[in-house]
Design a protein around this motif. Structure first.
Motif, short mmCIF file in Angstrom:
data_model
loop_
_atom_site.label_atom_id
_atom_site.label_comp_id
_atom_site.label_asym_id
_atom_site.label_seq_id
_atom_site.Cartn_x
_atom_site.Cartn_y
_atom_site.Cartn_z
N ALA A 153 0.69 -1.27 -0.14
CA ALA A 153 -0.28 -0.10 -0.30
C ALA A 153 0.52 1.11 0.17
O ALA A 153 0.98 1.84 1.28
CB ALA A 153 -0.58 -0.64 0.95
N GLY A 154 1.45 1.62 -0.86
CA GLY A 154 2.67 2.59 -1.23
C GLY A 154 2.95 2.74 -2.37
O GLY A 154 3.49 1.84 -3.40
N GLY A 178 -7.38 3.18 4.06
CA GLY A 178 -8.43 3.60 3.54
C GLY A 178 -8.37 4.02 1.89
O GLY A 178 -9.33 3.67 1.15
N SER A 179 -6.56 4.19 2.07
CA SER A 179 -6.54 5.07 0.72
C SER A 179 -6.08 3.88 -0.63
O SER A 179 -6.35 4.39 -1.49
CB SER A 179 -5.63 6.19 0.70
OG SER A 179 -3.85 5.42 1.69
N TRP A 180 -5.73 2.69 0.07
CA TRP A 180 -4.80 1.62 -0.93
C TRP A 180 -6.72 0.14 -0.97
O TRP A 180 -7.29 0.25 0.31
CB TRP A 180 -3.82 1.32 -0.54
CG TRP A 180 -2.78 2.65 -1.09
CD1 TRP A 180 -2.37 3.39 -0.53
CD2 TRP A 180 -2.01 2.14 -2.21
NE1 TRP A 180 -1.15 4.35 -1.13
CE2 TRP A 180 -1.76 3.23 -2.08
CE3 TRP A 180 -2.08 1.90 -3.19
CZ2 TRP A 180 -0.51 4.29 -3.15
CZ3 TRP A 180 -1.24 2.19 -4.03
CH2 TRP A 180 -0.54 3.28 -4.51
N PHE A 194 -4.59 2.22 -5.83
CA PHE A 194 -4.55 3.98 -5.12
C PHE A 194 -6.39 3.63 -5.28
O PHE A 194 -6.52 3.81 -6.35
CB PHE A 194 -4.11 4.43 -5.12
CG PHE A 194 -4.13 5.94 -5.00
CD1 PHE A 194 -3.95 6.25 -3.58
CD2 PHE A 194 -4.71 6.99 -5.24
CE1 PHE A 194 -4.58 7.08 -2.36
CE2 PHE A 194 -4.93 7.98 -4.54
CZ PHE A 194 -4.69 8.22 -3.82
N ALA A 195 -7.26 3.34 -4.36
CA ALA A 195 -8.58 3.52 -4.02
C ALA A 195 -9.31 4.84 -5.35
O ALA A 195 -10.34 4.57 -5.78
CB ALA A 195 -9.03 3.86 -2.76
N ALA A 234 0.43 8.98 -6.61
CA ALA A 234 -0.42 9.71 -5.49
C ALA A 234 0.77 9.39 -3.90
O ALA A 234 1.57 8.70 -4.21
CB ALA A 234 -0.83 7.85 -5.03
N PRO A 235 -0.44 9.67 -2.81
CA PRO A 235 0.82 10.24 -1.83
C PRO A 235 1.00 8.66 -0.74
O PRO A 235 0.38 7.40 -1.74
CB PRO A 235 -0.45 10.88 -0.94
CG PRO A 235 -1.09 11.13 -0.91
CD PRO A 235 -1.19 10.44 -3.19
N VAL A 236 2.00 8.78 -0.48
CA VAL A 236 2.51 7.23 0.56
C VAL A 236 1.53 6.39 1.57
O VAL A 236 1.88 7.73 2.14
CB VAL A 236 3.89 7.43 0.18
CG1 VAL A 236 3.84 5.65 0.91
CG2 VAL A 236 4.75 6.63 -0.07
N ALA A 237 0.70 5.74 1.87
CA ALA A 237 -0.03 5.54 2.38
C ALA A 237 0.52 5.06 3.83
O ALA A 237 1.75 4.56 3.51
CB ALA A 237 -1.09 4.76 2.33
N PRO A 238 0.11 5.54 4.53
CA PRO A 238 0.77 5.22 6.19
C PRO A 238 0.51 3.80 6.42
O PRO A 238 -1.41 4.11 6.56
CB PRO A 238 0.62 6.80 7.40
CG PRO A 238 -1.13 7.38 6.36
CD PRO A 238 -0.98 7.12 5.30
#
Length: 550
Positions: A153-154, A178-180, A194-195, A234-238
């Motif tokens: 997820a990133g 929930g971003s991925w 990426f969602a 896209a931003p890297v999801a924490p």
């Protein structure tokens, strides 16, 4: 008449301005429910329902999760909880500007007035385009752009493949915010997308199980010829919560994180798990990664108690190697580390070497390594065993009050965030300060309030306490206790449930940062009757969870 109507209009406007100003002054976003909805203990339908909120109820929000799909707020009766933002008047993009928060973040806002004037949603700067019909929530999920499918997820994870628009995906999980979304492609590839580039609703994302947690080694090399696609920027999801630990929280020591334990802990409002790791000299910290990743993947913070082998403590250079290990555990994302366990008795520390000042030296070198690796990891001193057996302190063993006094005198407060404490011998309610029927009934270890006051006094209140074990033993449903534990033979399961509930309430109002209940789901019932302390009983019931939930 016109003058009277004008006065009424001005008065109404003033009330609106005052209500809006009050909400704005304390921060947060004031909005309103559009339907009768559940207010939950966390962002997801798996969390217990705190109360039901009627349509048209003002709610003041302080944070959000899952890209704005769930938000936390307070309603006029003072109830604080999470709501699905599809049922709020504020638009999701406005809610998404609130800070992303963890479920145990302290709440500081005051309740809105029942008749608070909720500001209307902001108008778009340009006329809105005709809405594009999206697939129904239970319909097929497809990609909406040409996108990369990644191994995690990133964007720092390797690209597994690149797919075209309208490629079907069978979702089976999500990362914590929930971003991925993780899913399976028609060719069997399992990966993350990426969602934003999927035809999936926020509610459907939130309903997916969290499956990602912990850190992985970034893989920056893309497959040859692969198009970076729409997710490249896209931003890297924490993947884990890295915010500092604040406020009061509680959880349980687990034997393993199975679905039964997960569901019961969520029902009870727990946000932490504890696991103990027996360190062997020279071991690599990666051995703990599974504990940390498993907890984070299921939405829990994790306390890792790292205790070594007594026979290795006096080896040359041991303290430095132990410190390097716990520093590595912190770097893996542990939310808290307990440095050792019960160092005042020879079961855990070598006889002849038991000394609070020497243990404080281990705290010093460990603290330095943990701080350097992850300054947000909570450092807890290894809780001593509660005992009055030794009548003081000697190299062969120490009473816990003498041991913590020695730690304080040696400067332990400089190297810890929290003083570790155990309480597991109670046979009276946690409110009691007297009345224990056993011998030496005035000893402080018999009662929860006197344990708290003893440890607070030792450090002069300079550091909060962290209960890394708090439990009540009952043999109900298991058979007679072994002779060494016969003192708890008459404790009932109903008493255990009630006392656990009261103890969490008491510690939440004391100088206590964290309460870990001993234990959630251990099944051993022999010379050490761990299953007698377990909240989940042999029949799968959990009366203590029910009590905490209510």
């Amino acid at each position: 008449m016109k003058r009277k109507n004008l006065i009424v209009l001005i008065g109404t406007l003033l009330l609106f301005v005052l209500a809006f100003t009050s909400a704005s002054a304390q921060g947060g976003l004031l909005t309103e429910t559009t339907a009768r909805i559940n207010l939950r203990a966390g962002g997801g339908t798996e969390w217990r329902v705190i109360t039901v909120v009627e349509a048209g109820t003002p709610i003041l929000l302080d944070g959000q999760a899952f890209g704005g799909a769930w938000a936390r707020g307070i309603v006029p009766d003072g109830s604080v909880g999470w709501v699905l933002t599809n049922f709020l008047t504020a638009p999701r993009d406005q809610i998404a500007t609130l800070p992303g928060i963890w479920v145990d973040a302290p709440f500081t806002l005051s309740p809105p007035a029942p008749n608070a004037a909720v500001p209307p949603p902001p108008l778009p700067e340009e006329p809105a385009a005709e809405p594009v019909e999206q697939p129904a929530q239970d319909g097929p999920v497809v990609t909406t752009n040409r996108v990369n499918v990644r191994g995690g997820a990133g964007t720092n994870f390797a690209i597994l493949t690149t797919v075209n628009p309208n490629t079907p995906l069978q979702p089976n999980g999500r990362n914590l915010d929930g971003s991925w979304v993780r899913g399976t492609l028609p060719d069997g590839t399992v990966g993350y997308i990426f969602a934003q580039f999927l035809s999936i609703s926020p509610g459907a994302i939130a309903a997916l199980p969290p499956v990602e947690g912990g850190a992985s080694v970034p893989q920056s090399a893309a497959q040859p010829g692969a198009n970076p696609g729409a997710v490249a920027n896209a931003p890297v999801a924490p993947l884990v919560n890295t915010s500092p630990v604040r406020g009061f929280s509680y959880g349980a020591h687990i034997a393993g994180l199975d679905s039964g334990a997960i569901n019961r802990m969520r029902q009870a409002g727990m946000t932490w798990v504890k696991q103990q790791f027996r360190y062997q000299d020279g071991q690599d910290p990666s051995a703990v990664a599974g504990m940390i990743n498993g907890a984070h993947a299921n939405g829990f913070r994790v306390l890792v108690a790292v205790v070594g082998l007594p026979g290795q403590v006096n080896a040359p250079g041991y303290f430095d190697r132990y410190a390097n290990f716990v520093g590595g555990v912190a770097a893996l994302g542990a939310d808290a580390i307990e440095v050792w366990n019960e160092p005042n008795i020879d079961r855990e520390w070598p006889a002849g070497s038991i000394d609070p000042a020497r243990f404080t030296e281990l705290l010093r070198v460990s603290s330095s390594a943990i701080r350097a690796a992850n300054p947000n990891t909570l450092i807890i001193s290894g809780a001593p065993a509660p005992t009055g057996f030794f009548g003081g302190c000697s190299p062969n063993g120490c009473d816990d009050n003498a041991f913590i006094a020695g730690m304080a005198a040696a400067g332990a407060a400089n190297f810890i965030d929290c003083v570790g404490i155990h309480y597991n011998e109670g046979i009276v309610p946690p409110t009691a300060r007297s009345g224990d029927p056993r011998g030496n009934s005035t000893h402080y270890t018999r009662y929860l309030p006197t344990m708290i006051s003893t440890y607070n006094s030792a450090f002069g209140g300079r550091r909060p306490l962290c209960f890394t074990e708090l439990g009540y033993l009952t043999p109900e449903g298991l058979g007679p206790l072994p002779p060494a534990f016969a003192w708890a033979q008459n404790v009932t399961l109903a008493q255990q449930a009630s006392w656990i509930d009261q103890a969490v309430s008491i510690t939440s109002r004391s100088n206590v940062r964290l309460t870990i209940l001993w234990n959630m789901n251990f099944t051993n019932y022999g010379a050490d009757p761990m299953a007698g302390y377990a909240l989940i009983r042999p029949d799968g019931s959990c009366p203590a969870c029910d009590a905490l939930a209510s």
